[in-house]
Design an enzyme around this catalytic site. Structure first.
Site, short mmCIF file in Angstrom:
data_model
loop_
_atom_site.label_atom_id
_atom_site.label_comp_id
_atom_site.label_asym_id
_atom_site.label_seq_id
_atom_site.Cartn_x
_atom_site.Cartn_y
_atom_site.Cartn_z
N SER A 16 -18.09 26.45 8.85
CA SER A 16 -18.96 26.83 8.20
C SER A 16 -18.84 28.39 7.16
O SER A 16 -18.39 27.80 5.97
CB SER A 16 -19.55 27.48 9.57
OG SER A 16 -21.19 27.29 9.83
N HIS A 50 -21.22 21.04 15.61
CA HIS A 50 -20.79 21.73 14.90
C HIS A 50 -20.83 23.27 15.78
O HIS A 50 -19.67 24.14 15.40
CB HIS A 50 -22.13 23.00 13.71
CG HIS A 50 -22.27 23.67 12.78
ND1 HIS A 50 -21.25 24.23 11.58
CD2 HIS A 50 -22.01 25.50 12.82
CE1 HIS A 50 -21.12 24.87 11.17
NE2 HIS A 50 -21.22 25.14 11.42
#
Length: 684
Positions: free
Chosen positions: A541, A659
């Site tokens: 990320s 995610h």
């Protein structure tokens, strides 16, 4: 060693001119995931990954270490305890209720809802009496939460599905007849590219249509705002907060629900337009407790009267500590001398102090199992003498500890249910200096008998005020058990040293984060822990942005890179996923000065032809609605075109995950593929 040729990727002559600066984007076409050209390229990359990745190592050991399972901190409501637990063979944690007599029942089992393992439990909130439970689930990694309510006694559904509830808090009114929550406007009412935004706060009465929900807040404010909403234990006070995207500041209002109806709460400003974060707890003693970093980068707790909640009435109860960050607190008041427990992180290590509730005087500390991370201090809403908190460290799977204020003792309340043999490791905290002389800390986990340089993974994040603290990790333990070293750097941009530390690594100061990371690598080399030929870096990320910048800025310093779900095109990041909510952290390419910052380090734009780049593995997730996989796709194509080294650049593109949360078997596979790649290219 000859590397096999990469799949063909067309280089287009796409160039944007931004603020009089030409910005080439040769792989813009990869931004369209549905085009036949993109799909063909992704299939070819998948074939290449299969051929190049070699036999998977570590899988069995990571799986064994994850058989520890996990357990969550309890929430107490009406004598019932609500908590999560994952047993050794479960793919997902199950949410349970324990009755006052100790009887346990499973309330939500994601695998029962969906045996494929693709459904994740995103959030839960029991009502104030413990009779109803609101929960949110999403499918395939999208994080597009759908809200339901069930009856705790029977398990039967009483409400839902309510969609568009991503990241929604649920704030119950007493009696369980209604709750406040946050929901996005319907996509039909907003422009197509803004459907992820435009949140509002609503009041919903259980058993009625959502068409009848009353909007109580959010109209006319910024489209990227996130809202928090909570109702005090006694149901009297409503608290509403607004954050612009992920900004480290919030506006805050309260309303007395005995003086105005729940549908039309008269909200009074606590703070507005102030560059600070503040949250409130309405005490059982009638006082208002204020947790804020206003005029206190590391946080403080103040008290005031709920009738005058503004900063002019705040009085310090727990003042700012010069070197520890105040993380949370709990009030224990069923005692002759009521106390407040205060959670701190001191240089990323957790501790809990005990204070007199009336004066704030420090009385002592709560015994903890070791030097690790503490989370989720919780007490009974009606008051009491006991508190619960989660504890973990590098070799301890999550446990829940119970503190009894009458005896001053901490005891184990619940352990992770699986028995695992954890390898012996040595953990040390190193201090090193960054490029500008700033002292930075780093946790180094190594084999007990480690001598001489050895294959090492350096991990970092450095953003959004998130702290990298010690925690149980099957991947880290498997790597160290195999003879490697694992280092975690507490970079600027994180929250380990307070809000000033965060701000020293955001916006125009982002290069500090990368400098801190390079300095960590240089420290590991200089102290003989590793060599550049044995050093891998890893991040996901915002940490994927970190390692992307690191590999383009110092390709000589790293042998291998694992870059997961990354942001890499910092000129166009705002246009995809939740990118528009992050310009308060990174800056916006629409602003000339901020464009300059972004362009200067944007990894995709810093790839240079003819450079010998490290081996790189991009791991991305097709259903990721936060960071679009296009970042890694474009960067992968750029590096495959440009790199003059014989070390491979590979893409692992995974479908039906996103995610965040995923099943255990998917976690094991991803970890094993990543460690196998890094081991191969560092000589482990």
């Amino acid at each position: 060693m000859t590397r096999e040729p990469y799949p063909t990727a067309r280089r287009a002559d796409t160039v944007d001119v931004l603020h009089e600066t030409p910005v080439p984007d040769p792989y813009r076409w990869l931004e369209d995931p549905d085009s036949p050209e993109t799909q063909g390229w992704l299939l070819a990359q998948a074939d290449l990954f299969k051929r190049e990745s070699g036999p998977q190592r570590f899988r069995e050991r990571i799986g064994e270490l994850l058989r520890s399972g996990s357990v969550g901190t309890p929430a107490w409501r009406g004598g019932r305890a609500f908590f999560s637990r994952r047993t050794p063979d479960q793919e997902h944690a199950v949410y349970y209720v324990a009755e006052p007599d100790g009887t346990e029942r499973a309330l939500i089992d994601p695998m029962e809802l969906d045996p494929s393992g693709l459904t994740t439990l995103d959030a839960v909130q029991p009502d104030k009496e413990g009779r109803l439970l609101a929960y949110q689930i999403s499918v395939g990694g999208t994080e597009e939460s759908v809200l339901y309510v069930i009856d705790v006694a029977t398990g039967s559904r009483v409400e839902g599905p309510i969609d568009r509830c991503r990241y929604s808090p649920v704030a119950w009114l007493p009696g369980g007849e209604a709750f406040y929550y946050v929901r996005r406007l319907p996509s039909t009412e907003v422009p197509e590219n803004e459907s992820q935004f435009h949140r509002r706060v609503y009041l919903h009465r259980v058993g009625t249509s959502t068409e009848d929900d009353v909007m109580i807040f959010g109209q006319g404010l910024k489209m990227t705002n996130y809202y928090g909403v909570s109702v005090s234990r006694d149901g009297r006070w409503l608290q509403v907060s607004a954050h612009e995207g992920t900004a480290p500041r919030n506006d805050l209002w309260v309303a007395d629900l005995t003086a105005s109806p729940p549908e039309r709460p008269e909200l009074v400003v606590v703070q507005e337009g102030v560059d600070a974060q503040t949250g409130l707890t309405f005490g059982r003693d009638g006082r208002l407790y204020v947790h804020t970093d206003r005029d206190a980068s590391r946080g403080r707790v103040c008290v005031t009267d709920p009738a005058t909640p503004g900063a002019e009435g705040w009085r310090d109860l727990i003042p700012e500590d010069p070197e520890a960050v105040l993380s949370d607190y709990a009030v224990l008041d069923d005692l002759e001398r009521p106390i407040m427990l205060v959670g701190w992180t001191r240089h990323a290590i957790s501790e809990i102090s005990v204070h007199d509730l009336a004066t704030g005087e420090r009385l002592g500390e709560v015994p903890t199992p070791g030097l690790g991370s503490i989370g989720g201090l919780s007490e009974r809403p009606e008051g009491g003498f006991e508190a619960w908190f989660g504890y973990t460290d590098n070799t301890t799977p999550p446990t829940i500890q119970r503190y009894d204020a009458r005896t001053g003792e901490t005891t184990l309340w619940a352990a992770s249910p699986g028995a695992v043999e954890v390898p012996a490791v040595r953990t040390s905290q190193e201090v090193y200096r960054s490029k500008d002389g700033t002292e930075v800390r780093m946790l180094v986990i190594s084999p007990v008998d480690a001598e001489g340089p050895r294959p090492t993974i350096l991990y970092g994040y450095g953003g959004f005020g998130l702290s990298m603290t010690p925690g149980y990790s099957a991947s880290i333990l498997a790597w160290v058990e195999a003879g490697g070293v694992y280092a975690i750097a507490n970079l600027r941009g994180g929250g380990e040293e307070g809000e000033d530390w965060h701000r020293a690594g955001m916006l125009g100061h982002k290069q500090n984060v990368f400098d801190d990371f390079h300095a960590a690598a240089e420290h590991l080399v200089a102290t003989g822990v590793t060599t550049p030929e044995q050093l891998a870096i890893s991040g996901g990320s915002n940490g994927g942005l970190l390692v992307g910048a690191a590999l383009t800025q110092r390709p000589d310093l790293y042998a291998a890179v694992a870059c997961s779900a990354p942001l890499l095109d910092m000129v166009r990041y705002e246009l995809f996923g939740l990118g528009a909510t992050w310009n308060v952290e990174y800056g916006s390419a629409e602003d000339p000065e901020q464009f300059g910052w972004l362009r200067s380090y944007s990894p995709y734009h810093q790839v240079r032809e003819g450079v010998e780049y490290p081996a790189v593995l991009f791991t991305v997730f097709q259903s990721d609605t936060r960071v679009h996989p296009l970042h890694a796709w474009k960067m992968c194509a750029a590096l495959q075109h440009a790199s003059a080294s014989d070390r491979p650049v590979l893409l692992r593109n995974e479908a039906e995950v996103g995610h965040g949360a995923r099943s255990i078997s998917r976690t094991v596979d991803l970890s094993a593929d990543t460690l196998t790649f890094l081991a191969h290219h560092t000589g482990l």
